[in-house]
Design an enzyme around this catalytic site. Sequence first.
Site, mmCIF file in Angstrom:
data_model
loop_
_atom_site.group_PDB
_atom_site.id
_atom_site.type_symbol
_atom_site.label_atom_id
_atom_site.label_comp_id
_atom_site.label_asym_id
_atom_site.label_seq_id
_atom_site.Cartn_x
_atom_site.Cartn_y
_atom_site.Cartn_z
ATOM 1 N N HIS A 197 0.843 -1.195 0.000
ATOM 2 C CA HIS A 197 0.000 0.000 0.000
ATOM 3 C C HIS A 197 0.882 1.250 0.000
ATOM 4 O O HIS A 197 1.965 1.248 0.602
ATOM 5 C CB HIS A 197 -0.928 -0.005 1.224
ATOM 6 C CG HIS A 197 -1.969 1.060 1.135
ATOM 7 N ND1 HIS A 197 -1.704 2.369 1.492
ATOM 8 C CD2 HIS A 197 -3.248 1.035 0.694
ATOM 9 C CE1 HIS A 197 -2.799 3.093 1.271
ATOM 10 N NE2 HIS A 197 -3.740 2.304 0.795
ATOM 11 N N GLU A 250 -3.932 2.127 -7.429
ATOM 12 C CA GLU A 250 -4.313 3.249 -6.571
ATOM 13 C C GLU A 250 -3.412 4.448 -6.863
ATOM 14 O O GLU A 250 -2.287 4.524 -6.332
ATOM 15 C CB GLU A 250 -4.159 2.867 -5.097
ATOM 16 C CG GLU A 250 -5.108 1.783 -4.651
ATOM 17 C CD GLU A 250 -5.411 1.894 -3.154
ATOM 18 O OE1 GLU A 250 -6.594 1.962 -2.807
ATOM 19 O OE2 GLU A 250 -4.468 1.927 -2.347
HETATM 20 P P1 PGA Z 1 -9.613 6.094 0.148
HETATM 21 O O1 PGA Z 1 -8.413 5.071 0.471
HETATM 22 O O2 PGA Z 1 -10.769 5.287 -0.322
HETATM 23 O O3 PGA Z 1 -9.854 6.801 1.440
HETATM 24 O O4 PGA Z 1 -9.100 7.006 -0.931
HETATM 25 C C1 PGA Z 1 -8.063 4.063 -0.427
HETATM 26 C C2 PGA Z 1 -6.809 3.398 0.046
HETATM 27 O O5 PGA Z 1 -5.893 4.083 0.553
HETATM 28 O O6 PGA Z 1 -6.673 2.161 -0.049
#
Ligand code: PGA
Length: 252
Positions: A93, A163
């Site tokens: 992450h 992401e």
């Molecule tokens: P968010 O987080 O939905 O608050 O943007 C996603 C993540 O960090 O996995």
Amino acid sequence: MKKLVVANWKMNPLSLKEAEKIFALVLKRLPRLKNVQVVVCPPSIYIEELREIGRKVSLGAQNVFWEETGPYTGEISAQMLYDFGARFTIVGHSERRALGETDADINKKIKSAVNASLTPILCVGETIRDDKHEYFDFVKNQIITSLGGLPKRIISDLIIAYEPVWAISTTSGQKDATAQDSFEMITFIKKVLSDKFGLRGEMPRFLYGGSVSERNVDEFLSFGGADGVLIGKASLDPDRFSAIVKIVSDRK
Ligand code: PGA
């Protein structure tokens, strides 16, 4: 193939009692799950207790260490997480990468997770978007190093979450990623997997993550090339989270 909705609770909530309350409410509010699998990733110290509350959703960890056991103060191994009831683990992450985690670390973490029968949810994504489109190469390097040495059949069983870091937990006024951004990057990653790892038909499942909400989830699934979503902030609110799952579950 079922769609996938993954909740990343991050370092929340503050107590086990609160975690149990949120989890119980999520289970209560969730619709009958038709075409969707739900995975909740709480802080790992809550996993075992949450498992006792209900089995309608799967549980996952947010991080894992690559060694099985031994002198690694503060770390938790994949086997320990599996024994606790986790069946998935987020790996790489961006918030862990920001603390110094490298693609080489992530590669070892994926291998140890797979060995312990945990399905890794590998997160990749650029921190910024530059005019020269160098962010494609940035993500390509993340993919190549973190999947190095893994056989094709393992790669095709992974979950890869795209992401874009600049789109995580945005507040109004900031720029959100679009379904088009997601589609382009997921298509690009598939090409990397095919060119560099020889994958053909059996691609991993892809998630989009970054400020996913009731408002945009359908768009990311319809036009973003994603098989599911990874949700941070909205996943801690049982009403919002179950509303998102319902939208995914009701899709034709
Ligand atoms: P968010 O987080 O939905 O608050 O943007 C996603 C993540 O960090 O996995």
